[in-house]
Design a protein around this motif. Structure first.
Motif, PDB file in Angstrom:
ATOM      1  N   LYS A 270       0.844  -1.191   0.000  1.00  0.00           N
ATOM      2  CA  LYS A 270       0.000   0.000   0.000  1.00  0.00           C
ATOM      3  C   LYS A 270       0.880   1.242   0.000  1.00  0.00           C
ATOM      4  O   LYS A 270       2.027   1.210   0.463  1.00  0.00           O
ATOM      5  N   ASN A 271       0.341   2.355  -0.518  1.00  0.00           N
ATOM      6  CA  ASN A 271       1.135   3.586  -0.578  1.00  0.00           C
ATOM      7  C   ASN A 271       0.405   4.781   0.036  1.00  0.00           C
ATOM      8  O   ASN A 271       0.760   5.918  -0.240  1.00  0.00           O
ATOM      9  N   ASP A 272      -0.602   4.517   0.862  1.00  0.00           N
ATOM     10  CA  ASP A 272      -1.298   5.627   1.522  1.00  0.00           C
ATOM     11  C   ASP A 272      -0.818   5.785   2.971  1.00  0.00           C
ATOM     12  O   ASP A 272      -0.515   4.788   3.617  1.00  0.00           O
ATOM     13  N   PRO A 273      -0.691   7.014   3.455  1.00  0.00           N
ATOM     14  CA  PRO A 273      -1.071   8.257   2.803  1.00  0.00           C
ATOM     15  C   PRO A 273      -0.027   8.798   1.829  1.00  0.00           C
ATOM     16  O   PRO A 273      -0.331   9.691   1.057  1.00  0.00           O
ATOM     17  N   GLY A 274       1.208   8.284   1.901  1.00  0.00           N
ATOM     18  CA  GLY A 274       2.238   8.755   0.980  1.00  0.00           C
ATOM     19  C   GLY A 274       2.339  10.264   0.967  1.00  0.00           C
ATOM     20  O   GLY A 274       2.295  10.924   2.012  1.00  0.00           O
ATOM     21  N   GLY A 275       2.425  10.836  -0.228  1.00  0.00           N
ATOM     22  CA  GLY A 275       2.569  12.278  -0.366  1.00  0.00           C
ATOM     23  C   GLY A 275       1.269  13.047  -0.247  1.00  0.00           C
ATOM     24  O   GLY A 275       1.276  14.272  -0.389  1.00  0.00           O
ATOM     25  N   ALA A 276       0.154  12.368   0.012  1.00  0.00           N
ATOM     26  CA  ALA A 276      -1.096  13.089   0.243  1.00  0.00           C
ATOM     27  C   ALA A 276      -1.011  13.868   1.556  1.00  0.00           C
ATOM     28  O   ALA A 276      -1.575  14.962   1.683  1.00  0.00           O
ATOM     29  N   LEU A 277      -0.305  13.310   2.531  1.00  0.00           N
ATOM     30  CA  LEU A 277      -0.061  14.007   3.794  1.00  0.00           C
ATOM     31  C   LEU A 277       1.132  14.936   3.613  1.00  0.00           C
ATOM     32  O   LEU A 277       2.079  14.598   2.906  1.00  0.00           O
ATOM     33  N   SER A 278       1.113  16.083   4.255  1.00  0.00           N
ATOM     34  CA  SER A 278       2.123  17.119   4.008  1.00  0.00           C
ATOM     35  C   SER A 278       3.463  16.836   4.668  1.00  0.00           C
ATOM     36  O   SER A 278       4.379  17.655   4.572  1.00  0.00           O
ATOM     37  N   MET A 279       3.608  15.706   5.315  1.00  0.00           N
ATOM     38  CA  MET A 279       4.865  15.354   5.984  1.00  0.00           C
ATOM     39  C   MET A 279       4.967  13.840   6.053  1.00  0.00           C
ATOM     40  O   MET A 279       4.000  13.132   5.776  1.00  0.00           O
ATOM     41  N   THR A 280       6.128  13.343   6.426  1.00  0.00           N
ATOM     42  CA  THR A 280       6.274  11.903   6.631  1.00  0.00           C
ATOM     43  C   THR A 280       5.535  11.497   7.902  1.00  0.00           C
ATOM     44  O   THR A 280       5.219  12.336   8.758  1.00  0.00           O
ATOM     45  N   MET A 281       5.278  10.218   8.051  1.00  0.00           N
ATOM     46  CA  MET A 281       4.602   9.750   9.259  1.00  0.00           C
ATOM     47  C   MET A 281       5.494   9.921  10.488  1.00  0.00           C
ATOM     48  O   MET A 281       4.992  10.164  11.585  1.00  0.00           O
ATOM     49  N   THR A 282       6.790   9.798  10.332  1.00  0.00           N
ATOM     50  CA  THR A 282       7.698  10.050  11.459  1.00  0.00           C
ATOM     51  C   THR A 282       7.544  11.487  11.947  1.00  0.00           C
ATOM     52  O   THR A 282       7.443  11.746  13.154  1.00  0.00           O
ATOM     53  N   GLU A 283       7.506  12.419  11.003  1.00  0.00           N
ATOM     54  CA  GLU A 283       7.304  13.828  11.355  1.00  0.00           C
ATOM     55  C   GLU A 283       5.919  14.066  11.940  1.00  0.00           C
ATOM     56  O   GLU A 283       5.747  14.862  12.880  1.00  0.00           O
ATOM     57  N   PHE A 284       4.929  13.365  11.407  1.00  0.00           N
ATOM     58  CA  PHE A 284       3.555  13.514  11.880  1.00  0.00           C
ATOM     59  C   PHE A 284       3.417  13.046  13.325  1.00  0.00           C
ATOM     60  O   PHE A 284       2.761  13.704  14.147  1.00  0.00           O
ATOM     61  N   ARG A 285       4.027  11.925  13.662  1.00  0.00           N
ATOM     62  CA  ARG A 285       3.977  11.440  15.052  1.00  0.00           C
ATOM     63  C   ARG A 285       4.611  12.446  16.005  1.00  0.00           C
ATOM     64  O   ARG A 285       4.105  12.679  17.115  1.00  0.00           O
ATOM     65  N   GLN A 286       5.720  13.042  15.582  1.00  0.00           N
ATOM     66  CA  GLN A 286       6.371  14.041  16.440  1.00  0.00           C
ATOM     67  C   GLN A 286       5.488  15.268  16.603  1.00  0.00           C
ATOM     68  O   GLN A 286       5.402  15.849  17.688  1.00  0.00           O
ATOM     69  N   LEU A 287       4.833  15.669  15.524  1.00  0.00           N
ATOM     70  CA  LEU A 287       3.903  16.802  15.604  1.00  0.00           C
ATOM     71  C   LEU A 287       2.793  16.521  16.611  1.00  0.00           C
ATOM     72  O   LEU A 287       2.442  17.390  17.422  1.00  0.00           O
ATOM     73  N   LEU A 288       2.242  15.324  16.583  1.00  0.00           N
ATOM     74  CA  LEU A 288       1.186  14.959  17.531  1.00  0.00           C
ATOM     75  C   LEU A 288       1.697  15.032  18.966  1.00  0.00           C
ATOM     76  O   LEU A 288       1.019  15.568  19.849  1.00  0.00           O
ATOM     77  N   LYS A 289       2.878  14.495  19.197  1.00  0.00           N
ATOM     78  CA  LYS A 289       3.435  14.501  20.553  1.00  0.00           C
ATOM     79  C   LYS A 289       3.684  15.926  21.040  1.00  0.00           C
ATOM     80  O   LYS A 289       3.345  16.277  22.179  1.00  0.00           O
ATOM     81  N   ASP A 290       4.264  16.757  20.182  1.00  0.00           N
ATOM     82  CA  ASP A 290       4.568  18.137  20.567  1.00  0.00           C
ATOM     83  C   ASP A 290       3.285  18.924  20.822  1.00  0.00           C
ATOM     84  O   ASP A 290       3.197  19.679  21.807  1.00  0.00           O
ATOM     85  N   THR A 291       2.302  18.756  19.950  1.00  0.00           N
ATOM     86  CA  THR A 291       1.048  19.498  20.097  1.00  0.00           C
ATOM     87  C   THR A 291       0.296  19.051  21.330  1.00  0.00           C
ATOM     88  O   THR A 291      -0.272  19.872  22.054  1.00  0.00           O
ATOM     89  N   PHE A 292       0.303  17.752  21.573  1.00  0.00           N
ATOM     90  CA  PHE A 292      -0.386  17.250  22.769  1.00  0.00           C
ATOM     91  C   PHE A 292       0.255  17.810  24.038  1.00  0.00           C
ATOM     92  O   PHE A 292      -0.425  18.206  24.980  1.00  0.00           O
ATOM     93  N   HIS A 293       1.591  17.819  24.040  1.00  0.00           N
ATOM     94  CA  HIS A 293       2.300  18.347  25.203  1.00  0.00           C
ATOM     95  C   HIS A 293       1.973  19.829  25.413  1.00  0.00           C
ATOM     96  O   HIS A 293       1.761  20.283  26.554  1.00  0.00           O
ATOM     97  N   GLN A 294       1.919  20.583  24.336  1.00  0.00           N
ATOM     98  CA  GLN A 294       1.602  22.011  24.439  1.00  0.00           C
ATOM     99  C   GLN A 294       0.177  22.226  24.957  1.00  0.00           C
ATOM    100  O   GLN A 294      -0.070  23.148  25.754  1.00  0.00           O
ATOM    101  N   ARG A 295      -0.730  21.376  24.523  1.00  0.00           N
ATOM    102  CA  ARG A 295      -2.136  21.575  24.864  1.00  0.00           C
ATOM    103  C   ARG A 295      -2.510  20.997  26.224  1.00  0.00           C
ATOM    104  O   ARG A 295      -3.347  21.539  26.941  1.00  0.00           O
ATOM    105  N   TYR A 296      -1.890  19.870  26.582  1.00  0.00           N
ATOM    106  CA  TYR A 296      -2.307  19.156  27.792  1.00  0.00           C
ATOM    107  C   TYR A 296      -1.216  19.135  28.872  1.00  0.00           C
ATOM    108  O   TYR A 296      -1.482  18.730  30.005  1.00  0.00           O
ATOM    109  N   GLY A 297      -0.017  19.569  28.514  1.00  0.00           N
ATOM    110  CA  GLY A 297       1.044  19.623  29.518  1.00  0.00           C
ATOM    111  C   GLY A 297       1.735  18.291  29.731  1.00  0.00           C
ATOM    112  O   GLY A 297       1.423  17.293  29.117  1.00  0.00           O
TER     113      GLY A 297
END
Length: 297
Positions: A270-297
């Motif tokens: 399979k090739n989804d999400p591939g380039g449909a997402l604006s970043m790699t999944m590694t980058e996306f996971r880090q974004l989630l962690k950083d945003t969660f920390h900012q929002r929830y502490g």
């Protein structure tokens, strides 16, 4: 304790539940069936599954744009921002071993995508595999409660809590996103895979070109998810973590192209999400962690 013993114990508890007329004994037997099913990493047999929780008739009027901070550990089974209809549900294959997904798989539908909520709803209604789907307008449709799982990842593999799982559908919820999928190049123009007569080229300015393989992304041409889709995806995943933080783990938010790609099964199935997402999944996971920390502490 080996699996044969666990199966024997569960069978005994099932027999007690079937034969007992005492509500207290029934409750104890059902509890044992649930615990033993978790140890077996299987769904509770359908005969003994709890009834579906009350299905709210939620139909938000607008897509998710507000960055909300939900209460921690509410353990709800319906996303408060989802469109939930009483007439739209899919046959579940069972309950998650921990009663809630441990992560998610990001997909694209490789289908119709231009009509927002209408396409997201139609994608669920026409497929036995889609439980959650996000339209181009950012509206997320949820067909089943988050204690139920259905097939969506197919042949896939990943290490979850240190154990390699061959098939991840019963551990991770599938999030489908309406999108045509990887595009076809024909005589310098890009088309959806179903436009076999090459009559409706996609505006080249809207196409994202991935020149070479990068992390989970297979090289090729993709139509990007809309900003509304990415926002809705992020907000849902942040809520999923806040809603049940001891179970949902951002490390198990994967691309389908990871679990069903070289990282998971050793080849590009399979090739989804591939380039449909604006970043790699590694980058996306880090974004989630950083945003969660900012929002929830």
């Amino acid at each position: 304790m080996d699996k044969a013993t666990l199966y024997t114990l569960r069978w005994s508890a099932m027999q007690i539940a079937r034969l007992s007329a005492d509500p207290k004994v029934d409750a104890l037997a059902l509890s044992q069936i649930e615990i033993l099913s978790q140890l077996l990493e299987e769904a509770v047999p359908e005969e003994f599954s709890p009834p579906e929780p009350v299905r709210p008739n939620l139909q938000p009027e607008a897509q998710v744009t507000e960055k909300k901070r939900y209460p921690l550990d509410e353990r709800k089974l319906w996303y408060p921002e989802a469109v939930v209809r009483t007439d739209l549900r899919r046959p579940a294959k069972g309950a998650y071993p921990k009663g809630y997904p441990q992560g998610a798989i990001v997909h694209f539908t490789a289908g119709q995508y231009q009509k927002g909520l209408e396409d997201a709803t139609a994608a669920i209604a026409s497929s036995p595999y889609f439980f959650c789907c996000i339209g181009t307008d950012g509206k997320l449709v949820q067909a089943n409660p988050l204690n139920q799982w259905g097939y969506h990842a197919g042949e896939s593999a990943w290490s979850i809590e240190g154990v390699r799982r061959n098939g991840v559908s019963n551990f991770l919820v599938g999030i489908e996103i309406t999108n045509p999928g990887r595009l076809v190049l024909h005589q310098g123009k890009y088309y959806t895979y179903w436009d076999t007569d090459f009559k409706q080229p996609i505006d080249a300015k809207k196409v994202r070109i991935i020149a070479e393989n990068r992390d989970n992304i297979l090289a090729g041409a993709y139509l990007p998810y809309t900003q509304a889709q990415e926002t809705a995806l992020i907000e849902f995943l942040l809520w999923a973590k806040a809603n049940h933080p001891s179970v949902f783990n951002f490390d198990y938010v994967l691309g389908h192209d990871e679990a069903a790609g070289p990282k998971g099964i050793g080849r590009w199935r399979k090739n989804d999400p591939g380039g449909a997402l604006s970043m790699t999944m590694t980058e996306f996971r880090q974004l989630l962690k950083d945003t969660f920390h900012q929002r929830y502490g």
